[in-house]
Design a protein around this motif. Structure first.
Motif, short mmCIF file in Angstrom:
data_model
loop_
_atom_site.label_atom_id
_atom_site.label_comp_id
_atom_site.label_asym_id
_atom_site.label_seq_id
_atom_site.Cartn_x
_atom_site.Cartn_y
_atom_site.Cartn_z
N UNK A 134 0.55 -0.98 0.01
CA UNK A 134 -0.02 -0.16 -0.03
C UNK A 134 0.92 1.46 0.11
N UNK A 135 0.34 2.31 -0.27
CA UNK A 135 0.82 3.86 -0.40
C UNK A 135 0.92 4.29 0.91
N UNK A 136 1.65 5.36 1.03
CA UNK A 136 1.60 6.40 2.18
C UNK A 136 0.61 7.22 2.03
N UNK A 137 0.24 7.89 3.21
CA UNK A 137 -1.06 8.71 3.26
C UNK A 137 -0.57 9.73 4.23
N UNK A 138 -1.18 10.94 3.87
CA UNK A 138 -1.09 12.12 4.80
C UNK A 138 -2.45 12.68 5.02
N UNK A 139 -2.86 13.16 6.16
CA UNK A 139 -4.14 13.69 6.55
C UNK A 139 -3.90 14.57 7.65
N UNK A 140 -5.23 15.44 7.74
CA UNK A 140 -5.23 16.26 9.05
C UNK A 140 -6.38 15.63 9.62
N UNK A 141 -6.07 15.65 11.06
CA UNK A 141 -7.11 15.22 11.98
C UNK A 141 -7.55 16.32 13.04
N UNK A 142 -8.89 16.01 13.48
CA UNK A 142 -9.55 17.01 14.41
C UNK A 142 -10.47 16.33 15.14
#
Length: 317
Positions: free
Chosen positions: A301-309
């Motif tokens: 699988x590929x990498x992921x970037x995300x904002x969390x709140x």
């Protein structure tokens, strides 16, 4: 006739002289007797010195009793006799115990329970809960840490750590123990046990830091770093920046991860302390997750970037 008168006068004079001499002799004898009675006890009358000896002996006994501890204290070459040694050691132990109790020797306990709900940019949420309890003295403590993750449409994953913590320097403890992991979403190897070795303490500029190395089966070696700091806006409002990094050093398991930086999350927590036991908070973070490598049990699988709140609640007791 004249001769008769002279004889009579002579006889009368002699009689007066005799009478006056006896009177003077009696007074002199009486005076001498009084003086002799006054001086005789010092020369002739014996005295009983037993009472004087008893009276003079009493202060000597008291003085000897008062001086006895000093004489005993110097009776041995080390400066104390055995009784004084025992008393000194007992007093010293009591003072040492009291000193330890006043300066970190007491046993204390603290438990922190936290739960928060986070969502990412795609609207997927995850419920994260943590329990940490510690008990012991400033030098020796036992840590119990439990962490769970429950993502949407998945079963909860959790891990538990049991650590012995030993103070080795100012603000720093060395910790060692075991970690148990459970992932019911896997077909095999759902239960894992790792050895843990790390540091817990206060880094410069008041950053609370936990750094651990995990060693498990199938050459699984990973490193985790967590650090955070409280910044007081007021006595009630507190801002806490934090950083959480996971690195994989090696992994040959059925669900292997790629080596290198595996995940990282940097965030900012704003909490309001209702009191020192109940603290609601809001959380905003940016996270990175590296993909997994292809194995017989999983696809790459590929990498992921995300904002969390999200928001949460913390209890401390």
């Amino acid at each position: 006739m004249r001769s008769i008168n002279l004889f009579a006068m002579s006889t009368l004079s002699a009689s007066l002289l005799v009478l006056s001499g006896q009177s003077f002799a009696h007074e002199g004898h009486h005076a001498m007797s009084m003086s002799e009675q006054q001086t005789q006890p010092a020369e002739d009358i014996p005295m009983d010195h037993s009472q004087h000896q008893k009276m003079s002996a009493a202060p000597q006994v008291v003085e000897e009793k008062q001086m006895q501890p000093v004489q005993l204290a110097h009776s041995n070459s080390d400066g104390f006799d055995q009784d004084h040694k025992l008393d000194y050691q007992f007093d010293h132990k009591v003072d040492h115990a009291a000193h330890l109790k006043e300066h970190g020797g007491q046993i204390y306990q603290q438990t922190i329970l936290e739960s928060k709900w986070l969502r990412n940019d795609d609207g997927r949420g995850v419920l994260k809960s943590e329990l940490e309890t510690r008990i012991g003295t400033d030098e020796n403590k036992i840590f119990i840490k439990v962490h769970t993750d429950k993502a949407e449409s998945a079963q909860a994953e959790y891990d538990a750590k049991l650590l012995y913590s030993r103070n080795v320097a100012d603000f720093w403890d060395v910790q060692a123990g075991l970690r148990y992991r459970n992932d019911p979403n896997r077909e095999i190897d759902q239960d894992q046990v790792d050895a843990v070795l790390g540091l817990h303490g206060m880094a410069p500029y008041f950053f609370e830091t936990d750094a651990y190395v995990y060693i498990g089966q199938d050459r699984q070696v990973s490193f985790n770093l967590e650090t955070e700091r409280d910044l007081l806006l007021t006595q009630k409002w507190i801002v806490k920046p934090y950083l959480d990094i996971n690195m994989v050093l090696s992994d040959d398991s059925n669900y292997a991860k790629k080596t290198g930086l595996n995940s990282a999350q940097v965030g900012l927590e704003i909490r309001y302390e209702i009191n020192k036991k109940v603290m609601p908070f809001m959380d905003l973070a940016y996270g990175y997750n590296k993909g997994v490598q292809e194995t017989a049990r999983q696809k790459s699988s590929s990498s992921e970037n995300a904002w969390f709140y999200g928001a949460g609640l913390r209890f401390k007791f």
